[in-house]
Enzyme design. Structure first.
Site, PDB file in Angstrom:
ATOM      1  N   CYS A  32      59.050 -37.870  -1.386  1.00 27.37           N
ATOM      2  CA  CYS A  32      59.276 -38.880  -0.346  1.00 27.37           C
ATOM      3  C   CYS A  32      59.598 -40.203  -1.047  1.00 27.37           C
ATOM      4  O   CYS A  32      59.502 -40.316  -2.253  1.00 27.37           O
ATOM      5  CB  CYS A  32      58.024 -39.051   0.477  1.00 27.37           C
ATOM      6  SG  CYS A  32      57.428 -37.503   1.161  1.00 27.37           S
ATOM      7  N   ARG A  80      65.703 -39.637  -1.403  1.00 26.26           N
ATOM      8  CA  ARG A  80      64.509 -38.897  -1.863  1.00 26.26           C
ATOM      9  C   ARG A  80      63.945 -38.006  -0.766  1.00 26.26           C
ATOM     10  O   ARG A  80      63.106 -37.152  -1.020  1.00 26.26           O
ATOM     11  CB  ARG A  80      63.432 -39.870  -2.328  1.00 26.26           C
ATOM     12  CG  ARG A  80      63.792 -40.713  -3.527  1.00 26.26           C
ATOM     13  CD  ARG A  80      62.688 -41.691  -3.865  1.00 26.26           C
ATOM     14  NE  ARG A  80      61.479 -40.985  -4.208  1.00 26.26           N
ATOM     15  CZ  ARG A  80      61.189 -40.573  -5.447  1.00 26.26           C
ATOM     16  NH1 ARG A  80      62.052 -40.801  -6.408  1.00 26.26           N
ATOM     17  NH2 ARG A  80      60.080 -39.935  -5.705  1.00 26.26           N
ATOM     18  N   TRP A  84      60.042 -36.281   3.120  1.00 27.99           N
ATOM     19  CA  TRP A  84      60.523 -34.910   3.003  1.00 27.99           C
ATOM     20  C   TRP A  84      59.292 -34.062   3.256  1.00 27.99           C
ATOM     21  O   TRP A  84      58.324 -34.097   2.472  1.00 27.99           O
ATOM     22  CB  TRP A  84      61.097 -34.648   1.601  1.00 27.99           C
ATOM     23  CG  TRP A  84      61.686 -33.274   1.476  1.00 27.99           C
ATOM     24  CD1 TRP A  84      62.935 -32.885   1.840  1.00 27.99           C
ATOM     25  CD2 TRP A  84      61.030 -32.096   0.957  1.00 27.99           C
ATOM     26  NE1 TRP A  84      63.121 -31.552   1.566  1.00 27.99           N
ATOM     27  CE2 TRP A  84      61.969 -31.045   1.052  1.00 27.99           C
ATOM     28  CE3 TRP A  84      59.783 -31.830   0.444  1.00 27.99           C
ATOM     29  CZ2 TRP A  84      61.675 -29.746   0.630  1.00 27.99           C
ATOM     30  CZ3 TRP A  84      59.467 -30.559   0.022  1.00 27.99           C
ATOM     31  CH2 TRP A  84      60.416 -29.519   0.121  1.00 27.99           C
ATOM     32  N   ASN A 117      53.146 -40.092  -1.133  1.00 26.19           N
ATOM     33  CA  ASN A 117      54.115 -39.144  -1.683  1.00 26.19           C
ATOM     34  C   ASN A 117      53.340 -38.227  -2.604  1.00 26.19           C
ATOM     35  O   ASN A 117      52.668 -38.679  -3.523  1.00 26.19           O
ATOM     36  CB  ASN A 117      55.216 -39.874  -2.469  1.00 26.19           C
ATOM     37  CG  ASN A 117      56.180 -38.891  -3.121  1.00 26.19           C
ATOM     38  OD1 ASN A 117      56.324 -37.759  -2.649  1.00 26.19           O
ATOM     39  ND2 ASN A 117      56.827 -39.309  -4.200  1.00 26.19           N
ATOM     40  N   GLY A 118      53.407 -36.907  -2.349  1.00 25.13           N
ATOM     41  CA  GLY A 118      52.688 -35.963  -3.212  1.00 25.13           C
ATOM     42  C   GLY A 118      52.061 -34.866  -2.367  1.00 25.13           C
ATOM     43  O   GLY A 118      52.333 -34.748  -1.169  1.00 25.13           O
ATOM     44  N   GLU A 165      76.159 -22.228 -10.833  1.00 24.22           N
ATOM     45  CA  GLU A 165      76.267 -23.613 -10.352  1.00 24.22           C
ATOM     46  C   GLU A 165      77.188 -23.686  -9.134  1.00 24.22           C
ATOM     47  O   GLU A 165      76.884 -24.367  -8.159  1.00 24.22           O
ATOM     48  CB  GLU A 165      76.758 -24.521 -11.473  1.00 24.22           C
ATOM     49  CG  GLU A 165      77.094 -25.948 -11.080  1.00 24.22           C
ATOM     50  CD  GLU A 165      75.947 -26.716 -10.435  1.00 24.22           C
ATOM     51  OE1 GLU A 165      74.797 -26.239 -10.476  1.00 24.22           O
ATOM     52  OE2 GLU A 165      76.220 -27.775  -9.837  1.00 24.22           O
ATOM     53  N   LYS A 192      76.086 -24.987  -5.363  1.00 21.75           N
ATOM     54  CA  LYS A 192      76.812 -26.038  -4.633  1.00 21.75           C
ATOM     55  C   LYS A 192      77.175 -25.573  -3.229  1.00 21.75           C
ATOM     56  O   LYS A 192      76.960 -26.267  -2.247  1.00 21.75           O
ATOM     57  CB  LYS A 192      78.086 -26.409  -5.411  1.00 21.75           C
ATOM     58  CG  LYS A 192      77.838 -27.243  -6.641  1.00 21.75           C
ATOM     59  CD  LYS A 192      77.514 -28.658  -6.280  1.00 21.75           C
ATOM     60  CE  LYS A 192      76.289 -29.319  -6.850  1.00 21.75           C
ATOM     61  NZ  LYS A 192      75.278 -28.720  -7.568  1.00 21.75           N
ATOM     62  N   GLU A 208      73.945 -25.162  -1.015  1.00 26.52           N
ATOM     63  CA  GLU A 208      73.206 -26.365  -0.590  1.00 26.52           C
ATOM     64  C   GLU A 208      74.070 -27.282   0.269  1.00 26.52           C
ATOM     65  O   GLU A 208      73.537 -28.101   1.016  1.00 26.52           O
ATOM     66  CB  GLU A 208      72.630 -27.110  -1.786  1.00 26.52           C
ATOM     67  CG  GLU A 208      73.618 -27.695  -2.750  1.00 26.52           C
ATOM     68  CD  GLU A 208      72.918 -28.488  -3.867  1.00 26.52           C
ATOM     69  OE1 GLU A 208      71.781 -28.924  -3.691  1.00 26.52           O
ATOM     70  OE2 GLU A 208      73.543 -28.664  -4.913  1.00 26.52           O
ATOM     71  N   HIS A 246      76.741  -2.793 -11.010  1.00 23.69           N
ATOM     72  CA  HIS A 246      75.445  -2.087 -10.994  1.00 23.69           C
ATOM     73  C   HIS A 246      74.645  -2.400  -9.737  1.00 23.69           C
ATOM     74  O   HIS A 246      73.424  -2.233  -9.732  1.00 23.69           O
ATOM     75  CB  HIS A 246      74.642  -2.486 -12.244  1.00 23.69           C
ATOM     76  CG  HIS A 246      75.309  -2.088 -13.518  1.00 23.69           C
ATOM     77  ND1 HIS A 246      75.368  -0.790 -13.966  1.00 23.69           N
ATOM     78  CD2 HIS A 246      76.024  -2.825 -14.410  1.00 23.69           C
ATOM     79  CE1 HIS A 246      76.049  -0.740 -15.106  1.00 23.69           C
ATOM     80  NE2 HIS A 246      76.456  -1.961 -15.405  1.00 23.69           N
ATOM     81  N   LYS A 270      66.906 -35.559  -3.087  1.00 24.89           N
ATOM     82  CA  LYS A 270      67.580 -35.747  -4.371  1.00 24.89           C
ATOM     83  C   LYS A 270      66.662 -35.477  -5.546  1.00 24.89           C
ATOM     84  O   LYS A 270      67.067 -34.900  -6.532  1.00 24.89           O
ATOM     85  CB  LYS A 270      68.129 -37.171  -4.478  1.00 24.89           C
ATOM     86  CG  LYS A 270      68.938 -37.429  -5.747  1.00 24.89           C
ATOM     87  CD  LYS A 270      70.152 -36.525  -5.844  1.00 24.89           C
ATOM     88  CE  LYS A 270      70.943 -36.772  -7.105  1.00 24.89           C
ATOM     89  NZ  LYS A 270      72.012 -35.781  -7.279  1.00 24.89           N
TER      90      LYS A 270
HETATM   91  C1  AGP Z   1      71.539 -29.869  -7.459  1.00 28.17           C
HETATM   92  O1  AGP Z   1      72.747 -30.035  -6.743  1.00 28.17           O
HETATM   93  C2  AGP Z   1      70.334 -29.941  -6.563  1.00 28.17           C
HETATM   94  N1  AGP Z   1      70.320 -31.145  -5.830  1.00 28.17           N
HETATM   95  C3  AGP Z   1      69.031 -29.627  -7.277  1.00 28.17           C
HETATM   96  O2  AGP Z   1      69.084 -28.278  -7.656  1.00 28.17           O
HETATM   97  C4  AGP Z   1      68.716 -30.454  -8.548  1.00 28.17           C
HETATM   98  O3  AGP Z   1      69.619 -30.129  -9.568  1.00 28.17           O
HETATM   99  C5  AGP Z   1      67.297 -30.083  -9.019  1.00 28.17           C
HETATM  100  O4  AGP Z   1      66.391 -30.447  -8.001  1.00 28.17           O
HETATM  101  C6  AGP Z   1      66.884 -30.752 -10.328  1.00 28.17           C
HETATM  102  O5  AGP Z   1      66.880 -32.141 -10.158  1.00 28.17           O
HETATM  103  P1  AGP Z   1      66.810 -33.055 -11.477  1.00 28.17           P
HETATM  104  O6  AGP Z   1      68.073 -32.819 -12.247  1.00 28.17           O
HETATM  105  O7  AGP Z   1      66.712 -34.455 -10.935  1.00 28.17           O
HETATM  106  O8  AGP Z   1      65.597 -32.659 -12.262  1.00 28.17           O
END
Ligand code: AGP
Length: 607
Positions: free
Chosen positions: A2, A27, A73, A99-100, A481, A485, A488, A504, A602
């Site tokens: 958060c 965040r 969040w 936050n936590g 990767e 993308k 998400e 397989h 993020k």
């Molecule tokens: C990547 O597009 C995502 N937003 C997520 O997987 C991110 O890479 C992951 O949470 C790691 O974050 P960081 O690089 O800030 O540690």
């Protein structure tokens, strides 16, 4: 993960709090709220939704120069108004944002209930404010009520707390970042440095266990046991202001196209073309350490984990020593054997990812030295490691990571070259790699001049119920990767698989018209990947092929997208870009919120 913001000073708090929230919204953005103390009472306003939605429920004017704010969040309890922070004690004497995660909150909740104190929300955070109020009613001071409460907690917290009958704010940190910004006659508190740089460069990073009592002109820091702690002031060198969107339609679009310049920032001053080696001064690694290192372990989550996986391959190719990349959340629970002579690299854009932080602490506990490969200057991971390399992507605001990924790969390529040149990598080979790496920004710009049939690829992806991504070697990681993308951003189920392994099992998923994305640069694995392409086409799949410009393999794809040629070991820097664009355009076509995808945040500062 958060966002928390607090203010105590001579200005009206509300506009400062709302602006702070806006800069922290990446965040977490499920719900948001503020509490403002006008000297007589504390007014709270909160709403499900974004900061823009909060503004809609705020009165035109709210008096008060002291306040706290939160963007959530959800971890415990649904996305509802009653679960939105700030949380208030029953008697309104205390208001708090958190936050936590409080791991023993159910037990604490039951203890409160046994005293007739029922919580109204589903959150772990509310338990804290009720416990503090209970202590206050027993005659404790505000600081004592906080200390007594924190001593009973198990878990993580970043807290900002207001006391109706006391002109102060108390903050506490354990596992969730919290930073104090010291202005002129005013004090700010934030979950990360971004919003503070609009007000001050002088900051104090609270450490785990710290409790700060905040006044406009000053603050004191004590430990949970009450020992006074001397604040350590850090001056934020690069005023890491928020990146402005400018005339870009979205931050993600902006950050995709910023990659060439971001790469230049990452590479500049860190390569020695004459000696054909890297020069990562921030790691403070002398050549004897590199020569003696028995192996390298890399850590990361999500996109950072995939950059780490590419680093693993490059380290083995160039350094000829074992390298293993680990998903941080797995690593920390697998009781991995730590060799203090080995090199550990923690890869993270935000530098606040809880799983990676925990893994770092585990390694350090066992005598290992961890180097950060991080974007955010002064972040928890950067400070926890003490040494490492800043990837210099600049602020990455979009939740989906793009320019940080390519910069992580570039930084790890530089490290691998440096490691390799202390061992068996020849000067010629080192020079060749450095030359291609320095060409990468220009090659990316060349690709941007003609991105190819992205729209035709999106036509296939938009209608898909699921998408298979295939590649071999480095491209197998790029496939992961690309799948992340698209998942998400467009919320389409994706599966990334090594191309050789697809037969397989996953080939059973294919039916007429299934879209399959295949990454096949002109490396030593291309012919093998071509076999997989034929296998999926034989089952009616539609192939979106990422290949090198001028390669005759282009005729094999239903939609073929060409990227410029580059050193075989650096192809991820280019093959990933069409995948980023495909995910971006597909999300747009499907009406998704590109910069703030649902359920995501993020930086994931909870485990
Ligand atoms: C990547 O597009 C995502 N937003 C997520 O997987 C991110 O890479 C992951 O949470 C790691 O974050 P960081 O690089 O800030 O540690």
């Amino acid at each position: 993960m958060c966002g928390i913001f607090g203010y105590f000073g001579h200005q009206q708090a509300l506009p400062i709090l709302v602006e702070g929230l806006r800069r922290l919204e990446y965040r977490g953005y499920d719900s948001t709220g503020v509490a403002v103390d006008n000297g007589n009472s504390i007014q709270t306003y909160k709403t499900v939704g974004r900061v823009a939605d909060l503004k809609a429920v705020l009165p035109d004017e709210v008096q008060g120069t002291l306040g706290i704010a939160h963007t959530r969040w959800a971890t415990h309890g649904g996305v509802t108004e009653v679960n939105t922070h700030p949380h208030a004690s029953h008697n309104g004497a205390i208001h708090l944002v958190h936050n936590g995660i409080i791991e023993n909150f159910q037990q604490l909740r039951r203890a409160l209930a046994s005293r007739g104190i029922e919580c109204v929300s589903e959150t772990d955070s509310e338990v804290l404010v009720q416990m503090m109020a209970f202590e206050l009613e027993k005659g404790a001071t505000p600081l004592e009520s906080v200390q007594a409460t924190l001593r009973r907690l198990r878990g993580t917290w970043g807290l900002c707390i207001l006391f109706r009958d006391h002109d102060m704010m108390i903050c506490a940190r354990n596992g969730s970042p919290l930073i104090i910004g010291q202005g002129e006659g005013e004090t700010f508190v934030s979950s990360d440095p971004h919003p503070l740089t609009a007000h001050t460069q002088r900051v104090v990073y609270l450490e785990d266990g710290d409790i700060a009592v905040i006044h406009p002109e000053s603050f004191t820091i004590t430990s949970t046991k009450g020992q006074e702690i001397e604040p350590s002031i850090t001056v934020l060198e690069n005023a890491w202001g928020e990146a402005e969107l400018g005339d870009a339609p979205h931050y993600m679009y902006k950050e995709i196209y910023e990659q060439p310049d971001a790469l230049r920032q990452c590479i500049a001053g860190r390569v020695d073309r004459e000696m054909g080696t890297g020069r990562l001064g921030g790691m403070g690694l002398d050549h004897s350490t590199l020569v003696q290192a028995p192996h390298v372990r890399l850590l990361g989550c999500g996109t950072a984990a995939y950059a780490a996986e590419i680093g693993q391959t490059l380290i083995e190719k160039m350094g000829r020593i074992p390298a293993v990349s680990h998903i941080s959340s797995e690593f920390r629970n697998n009781d991995t054997v730590i060799n203090p002579k080995a090199i550990y690299l923690a890869v993270s854009q935000s530098g606040e990812t809880a799983d990676t932080i925990s893994a770092i602490k585990e390694i350090k506990l066992k005598g290992g030295k961890v180097f950060g490969v991080v974007n955010v200057v002064g972040s928890t991971i950067a400070r926890l490691c003490g040494q490492g390399v800043y990837i210099h992507s600049g602020p990455e605001q979009s939740v989906a990571s793009t320019k940080a990924f390519t910069n992580m790969v570039a930084a790890l390529a530089i490290f691998s070259t440096q490691l390799g040149r202390t061992r068996h990598l020849s000067k010629e080979d080192g020079r060749d790699l450095i030359h291609h790496l320095q060409q990468a920004p220009h090659l990316m710009e060349t690709y941007f001049e003609d991105v190819g049939p992205i729209s035709e690829a999106v036509d296939l992806l938009c209608e898909a119920s699921s998408v298979l991504f295939l590649g071999r070697g480095l491209s197998a990681t790029v496939a992961k990767e690309g799948a992340l993308k698209l998942m998400e951003l467009a919320y389409i189920p994706c599966l990334a698989y090594p191309a050789g392994e697809m037969k397989h099992g996953p080939i059973a998923l294919l039916e007429e018209g299934s879209p399959v994305v295949i990454i096949a640069p002109n490396d030593h694995l291309k012919e093998k990947t071509l076999s997989a392409l034929h296998e999926v086409k034989a089952r009616g799949a539609k192939v979106i092929l990422i290949h090198e410009k001028g390669d005759s393999i282009a005729s094999e794809g239903d939609v073929s997208i060409a990227v410029p040629s580059i050193h075989p070991w650096l192809t991820p820097l280019l093959t990933v870009v069409p995948l980023q664009l495909m995910a971006y355009e597909t999300a747009l076509r499907l009406g998704r919120d590109v910069d703030r995808p649902r359920n995501l945040a993020k930086s994931v500062t909870v485990e």
